[in-house]
Scaffold this motif. Structure first.
Motif, PDB file in Angstrom:
ATOM      1  N   VAL A  60       0.843  -1.202   0.000  1.00 46.63           N
ATOM      2  CA  VAL A  60       0.000   0.000   0.000  1.00 46.63           C
ATOM      3  C   VAL A  60       0.877   1.250   0.000  1.00 46.63           C
ATOM      4  O   VAL A  60       0.669   2.184  -0.775  1.00 46.63           O
ATOM      5  CB  VAL A  60      -0.939   0.003   1.225  1.00 46.63           C
ATOM      6  N   GLY A  65       0.208   5.156  -0.770  1.00 50.03           N
ATOM      7  CA  GLY A  65      -0.955   5.135   0.108  1.00 50.03           C
ATOM      8  C   GLY A  65      -0.567   4.825   1.534  1.00 50.03           C
ATOM      9  O   GLY A  65       0.616   4.782   1.892  1.00 50.03           O
ATOM     10  N   ASP A  67      -2.665   2.522   4.999  1.00 49.02           N
ATOM     11  CA  ASP A  67      -3.921   1.907   5.433  1.00 49.02           C
ATOM     12  C   ASP A  67      -3.966   1.909   6.958  1.00 49.02           C
ATOM     13  O   ASP A  67      -3.284   1.131   7.603  1.00 49.02           O
ATOM     14  CB  ASP A  67      -4.029   0.484   4.882  1.00 49.02           C
ATOM     15  N   GLY A 106     -11.513  -4.309   2.128  1.00 46.16           N
ATOM     16  CA  GLY A 106     -10.399  -3.823   1.310  1.00 46.16           C
ATOM     17  C   GLY A 106     -10.905  -3.177   0.030  1.00 46.16           C
ATOM     18  O   GLY A 106     -10.398  -2.141  -0.404  1.00 46.16           O
ATOM     19  N   ASN A 109     -12.014   0.312   0.919  1.00 45.76           N
ATOM     20  CA  ASN A 109     -10.873   1.234   1.003  1.00 45.76           C
ATOM     21  C   ASN A 109     -10.366   1.596  -0.385  1.00 45.76           C
ATOM     22  O   ASN A 109     -10.121   2.762  -0.690  1.00 45.76           O
ATOM     23  CB  ASN A 109      -9.725   0.599   1.799  1.00 45.76           C
ATOM     24  N   GLY A 110     -10.196   0.566  -1.209  1.00 44.85           N
ATOM     25  CA  GLY A 110      -9.678   0.783  -2.558  1.00 44.85           C
ATOM     26  C   GLY A 110     -10.613   1.668  -3.366  1.00 44.85           C
ATOM     27  O   GLY A 110     -10.167   2.505  -4.158  1.00 44.85           O
ATOM     28  N   PRO A 120      -5.574   8.678   0.967  1.00 46.33           N
ATOM     29  CA  PRO A 120      -5.582   7.393   1.669  1.00 46.33           C
ATOM     30  C   PRO A 120      -5.685   7.518   3.179  1.00 46.33           C
ATOM     31  O   PRO A 120      -6.401   6.749   3.817  1.00 46.33           O
ATOM     32  CB  PRO A 120      -4.252   6.773   1.264  1.00 46.33           C
ATOM     33  N   THR A 124      -8.922   5.672   4.818  1.00 46.81           N
ATOM     34  CA  THR A 124      -8.821   4.493   5.667  1.00 46.81           C
ATOM     35  C   THR A 124      -9.105   4.832   7.130  1.00 46.81           C
ATOM     36  O   THR A 124      -9.396   3.951   7.927  1.00 46.81           O
ATOM     37  CB  THR A 124      -7.433   3.839   5.546  1.00 46.81           C
ATOM     38  N   TRP A 210      -6.455  -0.770  -6.157  1.00 46.84           N
ATOM     39  CA  TRP A 210      -7.498  -1.592  -5.586  1.00 46.84           C
ATOM     40  C   TRP A 210      -6.913  -2.911  -5.049  1.00 46.84           C
ATOM     41  O   TRP A 210      -7.181  -3.343  -3.940  1.00 46.84           O
ATOM     42  CB  TRP A 210      -8.574  -1.879  -6.648  1.00 46.84           C
ATOM     43  N   TYR A 213      -4.994  -2.622  -1.673  1.00 48.10           N
ATOM     44  CA  TYR A 213      -5.826  -2.413  -0.481  1.00 48.10           C
ATOM     45  C   TYR A 213      -6.556  -3.699  -0.106  1.00 48.10           C
ATOM     46  O   TYR A 213      -6.713  -4.008   1.082  1.00 48.10           O
ATOM     47  CB  TYR A 213      -6.813  -1.256  -0.688  1.00 48.10           C
TER      48      TYR A 213
END
Lengths: 320, 506
Positions: A60, A65, A67, A106, A109-110, A120, A124, A210, A213
């Motif tokens: 990520v 990004g 998470d 996931g 999030n994506g 991000p 998240t 995508w 995540y």
């Protein structure tokens, strides 16, 4: 790359040496009933969830990004499985459902990051806070305890080595294989270094983002199963609490930049080991519990300083 | 002449494995415009960075205003009176114009930044260089050319004794260059020493008093501009016989079938609907000023921006361009003018950059086999003369010309039918320029269609079979056959009766 891993390796070695000095029997292992026991094994076993989550986090972060929701996702995985088992369900199906749900989280999030283009850290954060609530809803606010030998194996079982370690190492091997043998690694790095250039070169950045995540969430899910299985209970509030911070630290100590781009899975492994060894060291060395976090912080800062860009620049020189 | 304000003697700079500069002497006098000339990788930027303290010296001495100095970095150099404006705009695009100009030296009031005074001071400085924009506006909202002028305003905001301009004109159009030169002359007459780096020979001859030529990290010589002919200059820079540029004649081959046809393609606020036909084996030039819509045309054809009217046909079949991928699928490739932001992936290796487009088309599950990648890399490194010839080199460390070649190679690897090149020769040296022009001609001969966008009219006219002229976000003309620079210039400038000169492609 080798240069980048030098300091984490030295830090780990220093911690291990410190442990041996304090506890000479630190490296001793013994085999009992076909199970391997010892301090080193304990470190590996306790570090397994962090390592798993850090692996997902590495990819990520490589895409620029982050998470923050992994801890909450881990709690949800435990909550779902335990609730399912407690209501008389099969542990395997329970774990399957939990991981499937994690994959969906996931996807969420994506979706926020790659389709809606939300930053991000904010995207998240939504699940980081809401996720604990979801876990609470599932467990109805109770700590659900289960008595399933099968489920207990995941976090506390042995196959000579603790099963948790084997799972984490298997995932590490799998990620290394998949990202370096296919072009996934190249595309992830390319998206992380320069998203616009990657788009113009025809890279499907959306799919890549995508994917990472979803992968991070599934890793968090497996880690959640380990944590909950280890105590045969689901605690929506405290399972996997702050583990996202440890995971991010592990990634950074391992030399992957938060700005995205080049990443190192070996570095992440080292980072996760350093953090877990540090936690153990704090106890073995006998540091007062009040200042454990301060001690941890000092070591982390030291490692980060060692690999700060300014030092690297001085050492290598930067061509025009 | 008086004493030199900057006197660099026997300067050597080394990077791991590379001798970037070897015993170079350089003198800069007050009140002169001094051009620093050389190919990419000759050491121009390195010399500037040695002066401003970015790179440590391996040997040599720098004397500034008669005293031996060694700056710790650009900030120190600037404090001493040496201001630098770099090739690529190094400003904070998210801040306002005023904040950028006065960054680090904001006027204060009771310890807080005085916004009003800052805007007033910025307006003053902008007025001095004749740029009329709102100091309170966000820098990002201005085109790159204006951002460049803001960078110059920032540089002259301090009372500089030495102003270093590293390729300040590469993103400016003719009017803006004239404006910049006016400013440079004003500063020169005030006694400022201006060090000027540019790849545009005409500009160098227009503005400079003296020049220093570097080649491969070594000093070739120091010359007075008035008595140094262009041919001498170019051969000093290249160190080889001239004539490379002359060789590329416009081919008069027979173009094939229409490859790409755009009908009424347009996008509101970007470019008015236009028709365009590009045939296989043909080079179509796209001329126009900065902001005339030339880049926008390219982006629409590539699907980088979505059109809101018209359609595109490739090989006679309508294509729905949802994004770059759908254009790539039908064989269209696009090299952006913004090499740094939209071109190379700086932290990755030459090899990775080279195969990126091919890999993206194959998807992540089917990696380009190592052997094939090696073959392709070796082939294009040789064909395009990419230096250093090391597939593992990080692209961000390469010179601009070599980055451009890597970018070109990335698309050539995919064997496109139509290659769209937006300013492929901007900011790169004469040698690399000639190589790229020759390559374009060769590709067209082999049957590839090329859309060639350039701010340099001579280049467009020399290389293209047909020239499309853009003005004010509209296609104003299409010139066929023997096109002269003057014809295109007249069209770009506007004013004349366009229909009279307009010639429709056969």
């Amino acid at each position: 790359m080798k240069n980048r891993l030098l300091w984490p390796v030295l830090a780990l070695v220093a911690l291990l040496v410190l442990n041996v000095v304090v506890t000479p029997s630190f490296f001793s292992l013994r085999l009992q009933d076909g199970h391997l026991y010892g301090s080193v094994i304990d470190i590996l076993r306790n570090g397994a969830p962090t390592l798993l989550i850090a692996l997902g986090m590495t990819l990520v972060i490589a895409t620029r990004g982050i998470d923050l929701s992994v801890g909450a996702v881990a709690a949800i995985a435990g909550a779902v499985t335990c609730t399912y088992i407690a209501s008389g369900g099969d542990p395997w199906i329970g774990m399957g459902i939990a991981l499937l749900l994690c994959a969906v989280l996931g996807l969420w999030n994506g979706f926020l990051v790659s389709v809606l283009g939300i930053q991000p850290i904010i995207a998240t954060l939504v699940l980081m806070t809401a996720g604990r609530g979801i876990a609470m809803l599932i467990t109805e606010g109770q700590i659900i305890t289960v008595d399933s030998p099968t489920y207990r194996e995941v976090g506390a079982g042995f196959l000579v080595l603790p099963i948790a370690i084997l799972i984490s190492l298997a995932v590490l091997g799998l990620v290394a294989l998949v990202t370096r043998r296919t072009a996934l690694g190249l595309l992830i790095e390319s998206v992380g270094v320069n998203p616009s250039a990657s788009r113009l070169a025809g890279v499907k950045s959306r799919t890549i983002i995508w994917t990472v995540y979803v992968f991070a969430a599934v890793c968090a899910g497996i880690a959640g199963l380990m944590i909950s299985s280890n105590v045969s209970a689901a605690d929506a509030n405290s399972a996997g609490l702050w583990i996202e911070m440890d995971a991010i630290l592990a990634v950074v100590i391992g030399g992957t930049s938060l700005a995205g781009g080049r990443y190192s899975l070996t570095g992440t492994l080292l980072g996760a080991l350093i953090i877990q060894t540090l936690t153990t060291t704090v106890y073995t060395v006998g540091i007062a519990p009040e200042i454990t976090l301060v001690f941890k912080a000092i070591v982390v800062i030291a490692v980060c300083l060692m690999q700060a860009p300014i030092r690297i620049r001085v050492r290598q020189g930067v061509p025009a | 002449m008086t004493e030199p304000v900057v006197d660099m003697r026997g300067i050597s700079v080394e990077f791991p494995g590379v001798k970037a500069l070897q015993e170079v002497d350089f003198r800069l006098f007050p009140g002169e415009v001094h051009a620093l000339m050389g190919e990419n990788g000759a050491g121009k930027s390195t010399l500037i960075k040695a002066l401003t303290g970015v790179h440590p010296l391996a040997a040599g001495e720098i004397r500034y205003a008669g005293e031996s100095v060694s700056f710790g970095g650009p900030a120190q150099a600037q404090a001493a009176g040496i201001s630098t404006v770099y090739q690529e705009v190094n400003l904070c695009v998210n801040l306002t114009v005023a904040e950028n100009i006065l960054l680090g030296r904001e006027p204060r009031k009771f310890g807080r930044i005085d916004g009003k005074a800052m805007r007033a001071r910025a307006a003053e400085l902008l007025a001095r260089i004749g740029l009329h924009i709102d100091p309170g506006s966000v820098l990002e909202s201005h085109p790159i050319a204006v951002q460049q002028l803001v960078a110059i305003a920032r540089a002259v905001a301090v009372d500089a004794r030495v102003l270093v301009l590293d390729e300040p004109t590469s993103s400016l159009d003719a009017d803006e260059v004239a404006e910049l030169f006016r400013i440079i002359r004003v500063l020169r007459d005030e006694g400022v020493a201006v060090l000027f780096v540019s790849h545009f020979l005409e500009q160098v001859y227009e503005i400079s008093d003296r020049m220093t030529v570097l080649r491969n990290g070594r000093l070739v010589g120091e010359y007075a501009t008035a008595t140094f002919s262009r041919i001498d200059l170019v051969s000093a820079m290249l160190g080889r016989e001239m004539g490379v540029l002359e060789e590329i004649e416009r081919r008069s081959g027979t173009p094939g079938d229409p490859l790409l046809v755009a009908e009424g393609l347009g996008r509101k606020g970007s470019v008015a609907p236009f028709d365009l036909e590009i045939r296989s084996g043909e080079v179509v030039g796209l001329a126009g000023l900065l902001g005339s819509g030339r880049t926008e045309v390219a982006r629409l054809l590539f699907g980088a921006d979505k059109a809101d009217s018209g359609r595109v046909l490739v090989d006679g079949k309508p294509v729905h361009l949802r994004g770059p991928r759908s254009a790539i699928e039908v064989g269209v490739a696009f090299c952006s003018e913004d090499r740094k932001a939209e071109g190379v992936v700086a932290d990755l290796t030459v090899r990775d950059n080279l195969i990126l487009a091919m890999q993206a088309a194959r998807g992540w599950a089917r990696p380009v086999p190592r052997k094939l990648a090696d073959e392709l890399v070796a082939k294009y490194m040789e064909m395009l003369d990419i230096r250093p010839a090391n597939p593992e080199a990080i692209v961000g460390n390469l010179s601009g010309g070599n980055q451009q070649k890597v970018l070109l190679a990335r698309w050539l690897v995919t064997e496109p039918k139509l290659l769209i090149l937006d300013e492929p020769t901007r900011g790169i040296d004469v040698g690399a320029k000639a190589q790229i022009q020759k390559l374009v001609a060769d590709l067209a001969t082999e049957g590839m269609a090329v859309l060639f966008i350039s701010a340099e009219l001579e280049e467009v006219v020399r290389i293209a079979d047909r020239v499309v002229v853009m003005r004010d976000r509209q296609k104003v003309a299409e010139l066929d056959g023997e096109v002269g620079v003057d014809d295109v210039m007249a069209l770009i400038a506007g004013g004349g009766d366009v229909n009279e000169i307009e010639a429709v492609a056969s």
